[in-house]
Design a protein around this motif. Structure first.
Motif, mmCIF file in Angstrom:
data_model
loop_
_atom_site.group_PDB
_atom_site.id
_atom_site.type_symbol
_atom_site.label_atom_id
_atom_site.label_comp_id
_atom_site.label_asym_id
_atom_site.label_seq_id
_atom_site.Cartn_x
_atom_site.Cartn_y
_atom_site.Cartn_z
ATOM 1 N N GLU A 198 7.175 6.226 -8.477
ATOM 2 C CA GLU A 198 8.277 6.288 -7.478
ATOM 3 C C GLU A 198 9.212 7.458 -7.603
ATOM 4 O O GLU A 198 9.533 8.016 -6.521
ATOM 5 N N LYS A 237 8.968 12.643 -0.196
ATOM 6 C CA LYS A 237 8.971 11.611 0.830
ATOM 7 C C LYS A 237 9.027 12.668 2.305
ATOM 8 O O LYS A 237 8.626 12.063 3.362
ATOM 9 N N TRP A 290 1.503 6.466 4.208
ATOM 10 C CA TRP A 290 2.533 5.461 3.914
ATOM 11 C C TRP A 290 1.797 4.791 2.370
ATOM 12 O O TRP A 290 2.602 4.370 1.789
ATOM 13 N N LYS A 319 3.636 6.884 0.259
ATOM 14 C CA LYS A 319 5.228 6.779 0.041
ATOM 15 C C LYS A 319 5.418 4.939 -0.398
ATOM 16 O O LYS A 319 6.428 4.866 -0.658
ATOM 17 N N GLN A 320 4.337 4.653 -0.867
ATOM 18 C CA GLN A 320 4.055 3.189 -1.654
ATOM 19 C C GLN A 320 4.774 2.178 -1.018
ATOM 20 O O GLN A 320 5.309 1.131 -1.096
ATOM 21 N N ASN A 321 4.682 2.474 0.518
ATOM 22 C CA ASN A 321 4.923 1.202 1.628
ATOM 23 C C ASN A 321 3.456 0.748 1.683
ATOM 24 O O ASN A 321 3.022 1.041 2.888
ATOM 25 N N TYR A 322 3.249 -0.229 1.097
ATOM 26 C CA TYR A 322 1.691 -0.709 1.174
ATOM 27 C C TYR A 322 1.531 -1.601 2.465
ATOM 28 O O TYR A 322 0.379 -1.520 3.004
ATOM 29 N N SER A 323 2.421 -2.171 2.972
ATOM 30 C CA SER A 323 2.516 -2.986 3.971
ATOM 31 C C SER A 323 2.099 -2.165 5.361
ATOM 32 O O SER A 323 1.216 -2.429 6.004
ATOM 33 N N LEU A 324 2.769 -1.091 5.470
ATOM 34 C CA LEU A 324 2.626 -0.193 6.705
ATOM 35 C C LEU A 324 1.284 0.656 6.516
ATOM 36 O O LEU A 324 0.479 0.834 7.411
ATOM 37 N N THR A 352 -5.482 0.332 -2.043
ATOM 38 C CA THR A 352 -3.919 -0.166 -1.629
ATOM 39 C C THR A 352 -3.793 -1.621 -2.437
ATOM 40 O O THR A 352 -2.741 -1.943 -2.943
#
Length: 885
Positions: A77, A84, A118, A121-126, A154
């Motif tokens: 992170e 980012k 994404w 960016k560690q936004n695994y949902s998107l 993912t």
């Protein structure tokens, strides 16, 4: 032809090729299309930015000190936060293309690229939303296999490894999808090898990488894959293949740090697996080549360390130590390498030479530098602590015996010795200054001198030096020599001045590091003047001799236990404990020492064990030690509170004496005997048992016992400490040295007013006219010792300023109590008046906070027995029940 016309004709030609291919883009490289028209420019630029950003991220990869490396670094992170903005720009460029051309032929490429951005960016949902859209809207796309791989990654990052494996098995394992893209196959092999490593399937991980390593298109990743293969083969002890892959790292990367790591791996393999003089010469030449390479100047400490390992392998231990000193001198601050060099030096002194003071100095330095992630962390901390205790007890014995010897000398002889010591100190100081000046003058020629003495070495001009403070063993030797004569002193200027606040008390069982103002003996100061520090610790009366002997007595017992239980030197343990019994016939440690000797002689199968056994059984037939030796069934013991108290006392004394194996024996005995007697076993028994396991390095057992304690005794006094220890364990700290917690104190019996009670033996109610009277406090105040002493001194000045009372505060080590010592009173009435006034004062109420905190008077005669024999609790009972009546 102009540039514009040339570009136009080229684009027309490209479009004709595309039409002829029926827009089957898989027949042409993606970048070919991206450069053709502005339609593709957005996606092309986004893809290029992704490649640049991920390359930067991977170049920042921090190699772990231990364990296998990652071929692809997806970033933590904190690492991702730097980039980012770049990933946002990638998503923005793609979104513009997708918005302007929603029905374009390359939307699947854009969606996949967005998902990857994404993902980083560690936004695994998107990320998953974009990957799912590729699968739903473009099921025939040639990007589908790659999309499944990213979905598996993912799930892995979301810590759902089961789904990750299922995705791989469903889409890549059973031949239901033919994949011809070699780069994708290589990426798949990298990811699958990572999963195999987590399952410790080293052979499978190796097979996967070997099959595809040459298909990894990105050079830095191919270099890391070879490095990982080198690690895997090294782990499987396949030296030739490991060496082969480490050498391939050098062919696949120009990054200096990475190349140097591979070179160190090659050197270590040479040292570990080569054998014979010819191979040793080969390693010597290889390491010498690395030393002579100017690019390695900042890493000479690591190369010298490899030299040291080579010399150790050849049993050239002194040469190995020399290279380790060079490693330390060449250090640029790398804590890991510095720790290893200190640690290896300590190992040689400890295991090979058994020179414990030198080993302690190096282990102590290693303990200051070691980082928690190093596998050596626990052993370094444990040995540093053990050897620190060893040095403390050895120095205590040497110093106190020296002071006792000096106390017996005629004044004229003692004065002569002091003059000789002062003259020698002056000579050494002048010699030190001369050497310092000589060193400064010769500094400009140090490079030439170093080259002459080290023809095969190259580097910093100070690397071949022998500067005193670069050698912990030399420092240790000097420190020990100093402390044997003058004790432990603070590092401060003008320490010999007569008006300095001194840092130690003549009554202290151990030298304290707190800043404590010591009362100066004005008579002695007047007699010896500036030489006060040379005389102040020499016992001047029987009371002070008793204190010095008590320190020696305790130190001998503790030293014997260290030899027995921690250093595993039975012969030294036997010699120390036998000397203790010979010197102190009526010692409080007699029974414990004889039980330890019984164990030691039994392990050696010596007939002397039988003599120790008979002594304990005959002289102490009702002791727990006797029952342990005889192997009696616990049910044979009397089942009453007195028996339990006796057993608990043995447990408590063993624990306080750091005799952890014995305390486990006692606790097991108690738990077995009272297993069916609910409510008898105190929670302290479980606590001592658990902590004893911890001190012996058995943290799993400690965790089980303390958890049982917390569940069974939620309101017990020791439960908070047990919870705190469990919390520390749960956070991953495995150091086998938890905070020592005192067990329940042996309680006095206030109703026992019989003056013939055996506990009162040696105490006298009579106060002779010449006997001095003191007031003592027995407190466990949370105040620092210096603050406690200061408060009492202020009270004395305010309430008894005419009496010029002096205060000493020292530790009563058996119970971890403090003993503020107020002297002196001419008669009992004056002492009692002081006690009453103090109890009624605000400071008294602040210090005497619990029932266990006491203030009482004591005669000089009784003090010698109470403190010298460590029987202060017995005297408190005597005072409360006999003296006050």
């Amino acid at each position: 032809m102009t540039g514009a016309k040339s570009t136009k004709l080229f684009l027309i030609a490209v479009l004709l090729v595309m039409i002829s291919c029926n827009k089957e883009k898989k027949h042409l490289p993606a970048r070919f299309y991206h450069n053709t028209t502005s339609y593709f420019n957005g996606y092309y630029n986004a893809n290029e930015l992704l490649n640049i950003t991920t390359a930067k991220l991977e170049d920042q990869y921090a190699f772990p000190y231990e364990g296998f490396i990652e071929v692809i670094n997806y970033g933590s992170e904190q690492e991702i936060s730097t980039y980012k903005g770049d990933f946002d720009e990638i998503i923005k460029k793609n979104d513009i293309v997708i918005f302007k051309h929603p029905n374009g032929n390359y939307i699947d490429d854009g969606r996949l690229l967005n998902g990857i951005a994404w993902f980083y960016k560690q936004n695994y949902s998107l990320a998953m939303q974009n990957f799912d859209e590729v699968l739903e809207k473009f099921p025939e796309s040639d990007r589908v296999p790659e999309t499944y791989l990213w979905i598996a990654k993912t799930f892995y990052q979301m810590e759902n490894k089961t789904m990750s494996v299922d995705i791989l098995e469903d889409n890549f394992e059973f031949g239901n999808r033919v994949i011809s893209d070699k780069a994708l196959l290589a990426d798949l092999a990298i990811f699958r090898s990572r999963l195999a490593l987590e399952q410790e399937e080293y052979t499978e991980a190796t097979r996967l990488l070997v099959e595809e390593v040459e298909n990894i298109s990105i050079r830095r990743r191919r270099a890391r894959a070879h490095y990982l293969l080198g690690q895997l083969y090294e782990h499987m002890e396949d030296y030739p293949k490991s060496l082969e892959h480490y050498q391939k790292v050098l062919k696949n990367t120009d990054a200096y740090d990475f190349r140097f790591r591979a070179q160190m791996k090659i050197a270590r393999l040479y040292v570990r697996f080569q054998g014979g003089k010819d191979d040793d010469d080969l390693v010597q030449k290889y390491l010498t080549k690395l030393v002579n390479d100017e690019k390695n100047e900042d890493n000479l400490d690591q190369i010298y360390y490899e030299f040291a390992l080579l010399e150790q392998k050849k049993d050239s231990l002194h040469s190995s130590l020399s290279f380790l000193r060079q490693s330390l001198q060449a250090s640029k601050g790398d804590p890991i390498q510095k720790t290893l060099s200190y640690y290896k030096s300590g190992e040689i002194y400890f295991y090979n030479f058994q020179q414990y003071p030198e080993a302690q100095a190096y282990y102590d330095s290693a303990a200051q530098a070691v980082t928690p992630e190093m596998s050596e962390h626990d052993e370094i901390k444990r040995l540093a602590k053990t050897l620190g205790e060893y040095i403390t007890y050895k120095e205590t014995i040497t110093y106190q015996d020296s002071m006792l010897m000096l106390a017996e000398l005629p004044k004229e002889t003692l004065d002569s010795i002091v003059e000789i010591v002062i003259a020698e100190e002056k000579r050494k100081e002048e010699e030190r200054k001369a050497k310092e000046i000589e060193s400064q003058l010769s500094n400009s020629n140090l490079d030439d001198l170093y080259a002459l003495n080290n023809p095969n070495s190259k580097g910093s001009k100070n690397q071949g030096g022998e500067w005193y403070f670069d050698n912990p063993a030399t420092i240790s030797s000097g420190r020990i020599e100093f402390q044997q004569i003058w004790g432990t002193r603070r590092n401060e200027d003008n320490w010999r001045r007569k008006n300095k606040a001194l840092s130690s008390s003549v009554f202290a069982a151990n030298q304290e590091t707190e800043t404590v103002a010591e009362e100066v003996d004005s008579t002695l100061l007047k007699s010896v003047g500036d030489k006060y520090n040379y005389y102040k610790d020499i016992p001047k009366n029987e009371e002070e001799k008793a204190v010095a002997n008590a320190k020696v007595e305790e130190a001998l017992y503790m030293l014997g236990q260290i030899y027995f239980q921690k250093l595993e030197e039975p012969d030294s343990a036997i010699a120390t404990l036998e000397y203790l019994l010979d010197r102190f016939e009526d010692s409080e440690y007699t029974l414990r020492a004889r039980y330890a000797l019984y164990q030691l002689y039994a392990e050696k199968e010596s007939p002397i064990a039988e003599a120790q056994r008979n002594f304990i059984i005959n002289q102490f037939p009702n002791s727990v030690y006797a029952y342990l030796i005889e192997g009696k069934n616990p049910d044979e013991l009397k089942e009453d509170e007195q028996d339990y108290a006796q057993a608990y006392e043995g447990l408590y004394n063993a624990y306080q004496g750091r005799q952890y194996r014995t305390s486990l024996d006692f606790s097991e005995f108690i738990l077995q005997k009272y297993a069916d007697k609910e409510g008898i076993v105190a929670p302290e028994v479980y606590f001592i048992r658990g902590m004893s396991y911890g001190y012996l390095g058995k943290n799993d057992s400690m965790k089980v016992i303390l958890t049982e304690l917390v569940n069974a005794f939620p309101e017990a006094d020791v439960t908070p400490q047990a919870k705190e220890t469990l919390r520390i364990l749960s956070q991953g700290f495995s150091e086998a040295n938890p905070q020592e917690v005192a067990a329940a104190e042996e309680s006095a019996n206030p109703e026992d007013a019989d003056p013939n009670n055996p506990r009162y033996k040696g105490f006298s109610k009579d106060v002779k006219g010449s006997d001095r009277i003191f007031v003592l406090m027995y407190v466990s105040s949370e105040l620092p010792k210096s603050e406690l002493q200061s408060k009492i001194s202020d009270f004395n000045k305010a309430e008894f300023k005419d009496q010029k009372l002096r205060v000493f505060t020292f530790a009563y080590t058996k119970t971890q109590k403090l003993l503020p010592y107020i002297s002196r009173f001419s008669k009992v009435e004056d002492a009692e008046k002081y006690i009453k006034t103090f109890k009624d004062s605000e400071v008294g109420k602040e210090i005497l906070t619990t029932e266990e905190d006491k203030i009482f008077f004591i005669t000089h005669t009784n003090f010698k027995t109470a403190y010298g024999k460590k029987r202060m609790e017995d005297y408190i009972s005597f005072y409360q029940n006999i003296m006050k009546k």
